[in-house]
Design a protein around this motif. Structure first.
Motif, PDB file in Angstrom:
ATOM      1  N   ARG A 121       9.301  -9.461   6.925  1.00 55.45           N
ATOM      2  CA  ARG A 121      10.495 -10.027   7.569  1.00 55.45           C
ATOM      3  C   ARG A 121      10.986  -9.123   8.703  1.00 55.45           C
ATOM      4  O   ARG A 121      11.498  -9.611   9.709  1.00 55.45           O
ATOM      5  N   ARG A 122      10.813  -7.829   8.529  1.00 54.36           N
ATOM      6  CA  ARG A 122      11.133  -6.908   9.619  1.00 54.36           C
ATOM      7  C   ARG A 122      10.233  -7.194  10.824  1.00 54.36           C
ATOM      8  O   ARG A 122      10.703  -7.217  11.970  1.00 54.36           O
ATOM      9  N   PHE A 123       8.944  -7.409  10.589  1.00 57.49           N
ATOM     10  CA  PHE A 123       8.017  -7.678  11.687  1.00 57.49           C
ATOM     11  C   PHE A 123       8.400  -8.962  12.409  1.00 57.49           C
ATOM     12  O   PHE A 123       8.377  -9.028  13.644  1.00 57.49           O
ATOM     13  N   ALA A 124       8.766  -9.991  11.661  1.00 60.58           N
ATOM     14  CA  ALA A 124       9.188 -11.241  12.296  1.00 60.58           C
ATOM     15  C   ALA A 124      10.421 -11.021  13.169  1.00 60.58           C
ATOM     16  O   ALA A 124      10.527 -11.574  14.274  1.00 60.58           O
ATOM     17  N   ASP A 125      11.358 -10.203  12.695  1.00 62.76           N
ATOM     18  CA  ASP A 125      12.561  -9.908  13.473  1.00 62.76           C
ATOM     19  C   ASP A 125      12.223  -9.191  14.780  1.00 62.76           C
ATOM     20  O   ASP A 125      12.757  -9.524  15.846  1.00 62.76           O
ATOM     21  N   THR A 126      11.332  -8.191  14.706  1.00 62.72           N
ATOM     22  CA  THR A 126      11.013  -7.435  15.919  1.00 62.72           C
ATOM     23  C   THR A 126      10.163  -8.266  16.876  1.00 62.72           C
ATOM     24  O   THR A 126      10.288  -8.113  18.097  1.00 62.72           O
ATOM     25  N   LEU A 127       9.316  -9.141  16.355  1.00 68.80           N
ATOM     26  CA  LEU A 127       8.561 -10.032  17.245  1.00 68.80           C
ATOM     27  C   LEU A 127       9.508 -10.947  18.022  1.00 68.80           C
ATOM     28  O   LEU A 127       9.313 -11.195  19.218  1.00 68.80           O
ATOM     29  N   SER A 128      10.535 -11.439  17.358  1.00 70.59           N
ATOM     30  CA  SER A 128      11.511 -12.299  18.031  1.00 70.59           C
ATOM     31  C   SER A 128      12.272 -11.525  19.101  1.00 70.59           C
ATOM     32  O   SER A 128      12.442 -12.001  20.231  1.00 70.59           O
ATOM     33  N   ALA A 129      12.728 -10.328  18.753  1.00 71.15           N
ATOM     34  CA  ALA A 129      13.588  -9.566  19.664  1.00 71.15           C
ATOM     35  C   ALA A 129      12.805  -8.910  20.790  1.00 71.15           C
ATOM     36  O   ALA A 129      13.223  -8.957  21.957  1.00 71.15           O
ATOM     37  N   SER A 165      -5.216 -10.604  10.401  1.00 83.60           N
ATOM     38  CA  SER A 165      -5.017  -9.169  10.604  1.00 83.60           C
ATOM     39  C   SER A 165      -4.409  -8.605   9.323  1.00 83.60           C
ATOM     40  O   SER A 165      -3.547  -9.249   8.711  1.00 83.60           O
ATOM     41  N   VAL A 166      -4.847  -7.436   8.913  1.00 88.05           N
ATOM     42  CA  VAL A 166      -4.387  -6.841   7.654  1.00 88.05           C
ATOM     43  C   VAL A 166      -3.815  -5.449   7.924  1.00 88.05           C
ATOM     44  O   VAL A 166      -4.442  -4.635   8.606  1.00 88.05           O
ATOM     45  N   VAL A 167      -2.629  -5.199   7.402  1.00 88.70           N
ATOM     46  CA  VAL A 167      -2.031  -3.862   7.413  1.00 88.70           C
ATOM     47  C   VAL A 167      -1.847  -3.461   5.951  1.00 88.70           C
ATOM     48  O   VAL A 167      -1.234  -4.205   5.174  1.00 88.70           O
ATOM     49  N   THR A 168      -2.381  -2.313   5.577  1.00 87.28           N
ATOM     50  CA  THR A 168      -2.368  -1.884   4.182  1.00 87.28           C
ATOM     51  C   THR A 168      -1.447  -0.684   3.992  1.00 87.28           C
ATOM     52  O   THR A 168      -1.475   0.266   4.783  1.00 87.28           O
ATOM     53  N   ALA A 169      -0.639  -0.738   2.946  1.00 92.78           N
ATOM     54  CA  ALA A 169       0.322   0.335   2.674  1.00 92.78           C
ATOM     55  C   ALA A 169      -0.383   1.599   2.216  1.00 92.78           C
ATOM     56  O   ALA A 169      -1.400   1.554   1.524  1.00 92.78           O
ATOM     57  N   GLU A 170       0.197   2.729   2.584  1.00 90.86           N
ATOM     58  CA  GLU A 170      -0.278   4.033   2.142  1.00 90.86           C
ATOM     59  C   GLU A 170       0.941   4.883   1.802  1.00 90.86           C
ATOM     60  O   GLU A 170       2.013   4.699   2.369  1.00 90.86           O
ATOM     61  N   GLY A 171       0.760   5.817   0.877  1.00 88.65           N
ATOM     62  CA  GLY A 171       1.858   6.722   0.566  1.00 88.65           C
ATOM     63  C   GLY A 171       2.081   6.881  -0.919  1.00 88.65           C
ATOM     64  O   GLY A 171       1.620   6.079  -1.732  1.00 88.65           O
ATOM     65  N   ALA A 172       2.830   7.929  -1.259  1.00 83.55           N
ATOM     66  CA  ALA A 172       3.031   8.292  -2.661  1.00 83.55           C
ATOM     67  C   ALA A 172       4.354   7.803  -3.238  1.00 83.55           C
ATOM     68  O   ALA A 172       4.616   7.994  -4.423  1.00 83.55           O
ATOM     69  N   SER A 173       5.204   7.192  -2.417  1.00 87.26           N
ATOM     70  CA  SER A 173       6.490   6.685  -2.899  1.00 87.26           C
ATOM     71  C   SER A 173       6.746   5.323  -2.262  1.00 87.26           C
ATOM     72  O   SER A 173       6.173   4.999  -1.217  1.00 87.26           O
ATOM     73  N   PRO A 174       7.616   4.514  -2.866  1.00 88.82           N
ATOM     74  CA  PRO A 174       7.931   3.228  -2.243  1.00 88.82           C
ATOM     75  C   PRO A 174       8.444   3.366  -0.814  1.00 88.82           C
ATOM     76  O   PRO A 174       8.105   2.568   0.059  1.00 88.82           O
ATOM     77  N   LEU A 175       9.255   4.398  -0.553  1.00 87.61           N
ATOM     78  CA  LEU A 175       9.819   4.566   0.789  1.00 87.61           C
ATOM     79  C   LEU A 175       8.722   4.875   1.805  1.00 87.61           C
ATOM     80  O   LEU A 175       8.710   4.308   2.905  1.00 87.61           O
ATOM     81  N   ARG A 215       5.552   4.116   1.517  1.00 86.78           N
ATOM     82  CA  ARG A 215       4.689   2.938   1.641  1.00 86.78           C
ATOM     83  C   ARG A 215       5.344   1.886   2.547  1.00 86.78           C
ATOM     84  O   ARG A 215       4.678   1.234   3.348  1.00 86.78           O
ATOM     85  N   LEU A 216       6.647   1.740   2.412  1.00 87.89           N
ATOM     86  CA  LEU A 216       7.353   0.821   3.309  1.00 87.89           C
ATOM     87  C   LEU A 216       7.215   1.279   4.755  1.00 87.89           C
ATOM     88  O   LEU A 216       6.947   0.469   5.660  1.00 87.89           O
ATOM     89  N   ALA A 217       7.377   2.582   4.982  1.00 89.41           N
ATOM     90  CA  ALA A 217       7.247   3.112   6.337  1.00 89.41           C
ATOM     91  C   ALA A 217       5.870   2.819   6.910  1.00 89.41           C
ATOM     92  O   ALA A 217       5.725   2.478   8.092  1.00 89.41           O
ATOM     93  N   SER A 218       4.835   2.931   6.076  1.00 90.99           N
ATOM     94  CA  SER A 218       3.470   2.695   6.561  1.00 90.99           C
ATOM     95  C   SER A 218       3.232   1.239   6.931  1.00 90.99           C
ATOM     96  O   SER A 218       2.333   0.936   7.717  1.00 90.99           O
ATOM     97  N   LEU A 219       4.023   0.322   6.353  1.00 96.84           N
ATOM     98  CA  LEU A 219       3.888  -1.099   6.686  1.00 96.84           C
ATOM     99  C   LEU A 219       4.777  -1.523   7.845  1.00 96.84           C
ATOM    100  O   LEU A 219       4.573  -2.589   8.428  1.00 96.84           O
ATOM    101  N   VAL A 220       5.770  -0.699   8.182  1.00 93.34           N
ATOM    102  CA  VAL A 220       6.725  -1.047   9.239  1.00 93.34           C
ATOM    103  C   VAL A 220       6.343  -0.439  10.581  1.00 93.34           C
ATOM    104  O   VAL A 220       6.503  -1.067  11.641  1.00 93.34           O
ATOM    105  N   ALA A 221       5.826   0.781  10.572  1.00 84.81           N
ATOM    106  CA  ALA A 221       5.668   1.541  11.817  1.00 84.81           C
ATOM    107  C   ALA A 221       4.744   0.861  12.822  1.00 84.81           C
ATOM    108  O   ALA A 221       5.129   0.637  13.981  1.00 84.81           O
ATOM    109  N   VAL A 222       3.518   0.544  12.425  1.00 90.65           N
ATOM    110  CA  VAL A 222       2.570  -0.051  13.373  1.00 90.65           C
ATOM    111  C   VAL A 222       3.067  -1.412  13.870  1.00 90.65           C
ATOM    112  O   VAL A 222       3.045  -1.684  15.079  1.00 90.65           O
TER     113      VAL A 222
END
Length: 403
Positions: A251-259, A353-363, A365-372
């Protein structure tokens, strides 16, 4: 430039994405006068700065009265997304409901037994100000997060409530992490989330690393954000998350694509998709279009390139102990569903297109899915000759809405 569009309203750009623009760093930066790329690259610094600022605020009064009945996170736009992030990081075992509130006013049931977190990057959002004022009048525990020396800070001071200052170093939509960290730390003070200093440091490091990979000077074939932007060019993006955490990122990605890119996008969870939305893959922009596609058509010839779907899967395999959870959906089920939807799309010729989460904590992992995806939305706008920062329709809407 193809099909230039210039009008009195300030709209400009071209309908067809120009891939060559993304390999011209000087031109890209010139077309980004507001500095959206630079602001987005500051995400790791935002995490560190606001974690330090939050540590300087006495949040003990939030916990003095014990566990609240509910937590309301009030804000609009990017600030509103922080409530979804808190709920997701807290997880299904959170002992109290966390409710995001994105409109003026305050729910009628909110009272002295509840905690209200009012969030506004500018500190002057009418929604956050109204909720903060109402929460104080009703005796709810209040914490406010926003720009220093703002109206929101004044409301918090009148209510003798904690205020966490978040300096305005970036536009609101590029300040997600600056607003999210104080919300999480306020919730930690109440005992609702387990976010450690190590989690925060690793998240900041992850965001720094992704900013380096997605930097403007990195060529398209090694820059995951530029590659994703070109994959989405000219399409209708469908963005599905495999887990609750990945769905927040979708949903964050959809928001940034719109804006940033002015692209419409469908976003949600794969669980929702399986209840009907997966049928989009069969529709007039999906399988029906792909079946009639001329594989010999010149890609540069817009008349022979119909609008098509592009599926973006944000996959989160979960943490090692996820399988031990006794509530929520097992990770294995989410992964099988993601595999199935990807196979369905590929059978119909719909690109994925696939983006896969990485990381040792939920926070992290969320960052890894949001940044790119954040960077990809900016690069897609730049490929169309758009200024990601300036959205003429927003200014016009404000003007037309004035009394």
């Amino acid at each position: 430039m193809v099909n230039p569009l210039e009008g009195a309203s300030g709209v400009n750009g071209h309908r067809v994405a120009d891939e060559s623009l993304l390999n011209d760093e000087k031109t890209m930066l010139a077309n980004d006068p507001g500095g959206m790329l630079r602001a987005t690259a500051s995400a790791g610094a935002q995490v560190r700065e606001t974690a330090a600022l939050s540590a300087e605020v006495d949040l003990s009064m939030l916990a003095d009265e014990g566990r609240p009945r509910a937590v309301v996170v009030a804000g609009i736009g990017t600030a509103g997304l922080t409530g979804n992030i808190l709920s997701t990081v807290a997880g299904p075992r959170c002992p109290v409901p966390i409710i995001g509130h994105r409109s003026a006013g305050i729910p009628g049931w909110v009272g002295a037994a509840d905690v209200v977190i009012a969030v506004s990057a500018s500190g002057r959002s009418p929604e956050a100000l109204g909720v903060a004022d109402a929460a104080a009048r009703r005796g709810a525990r209040l914490v406010a997060i926003g720009a220093p020396d703002s109206q929101l800070q004044a409301v918090a001071e009148r209510a003798r409530a904690p205020f966490i200052p978040v300096p305005r170093r970036a536009p609101a939509r590029a300040s997600l992490w600056a607003l999210t960290v104080p919300v999480l730390l306020a919730a930690r003070a109440i005992g609702l989330v387990k976010v450690t200093e190590a989690d925060i440091a690793e998240t900041a490091t992850r965001l720094d690393a992704d900013a380096e990979r997605c930097r403007p000077g990195a060529e398209l074939f090694v820059n995951p954000a530029k590659s994703l932007a070109i994959d989405l060019a000219g399409s209708i993006p469908i963005i599905w998350g495999s887990s609750p955490l990945a769905t927040v990122a979708a949903r964050r990605f959809a928001d940034t694509l719109s804006a940033n890119a002015r692209y419409p996008a469908v976003a949600g969870s794969l669980g929702e998709a399986g209840r009907g939305r997966v049928g989009l893959l069969d529709g007039v922009y999906g399988g029906l279009t792909e079946a009639e596609r001329d594989i010999f058509a010149d890609p540069a010839d817009d008349d022979h390139q119909p609008t098509r779907l592009r599926l973006v899967l944000l996959r989160d395999g979960g943490l090692a102990d996820d399988e031990e959870a006794d509530d929520g959906e097992p990770t294995a089920v989410e992964e099988r569903r993601a595999d199935a939807v990807q196979a369905l799309a590929e059978r119909r010729g719909v690109r994925v297109s696939v983006v896969t989460a990485e990381g040792a904590s939920p926070l992290e992992r969320l960052a890894s899915l949001v940044a790119v995806p954040d960077f990809a939305s900016i690069y897609l706008g730049l490929a169309h000759g758009l200024d990601p920062m300036a959205v003429p329709a927003v200014s016009e809407m404000k003007e037309l809405s004035r009394p």
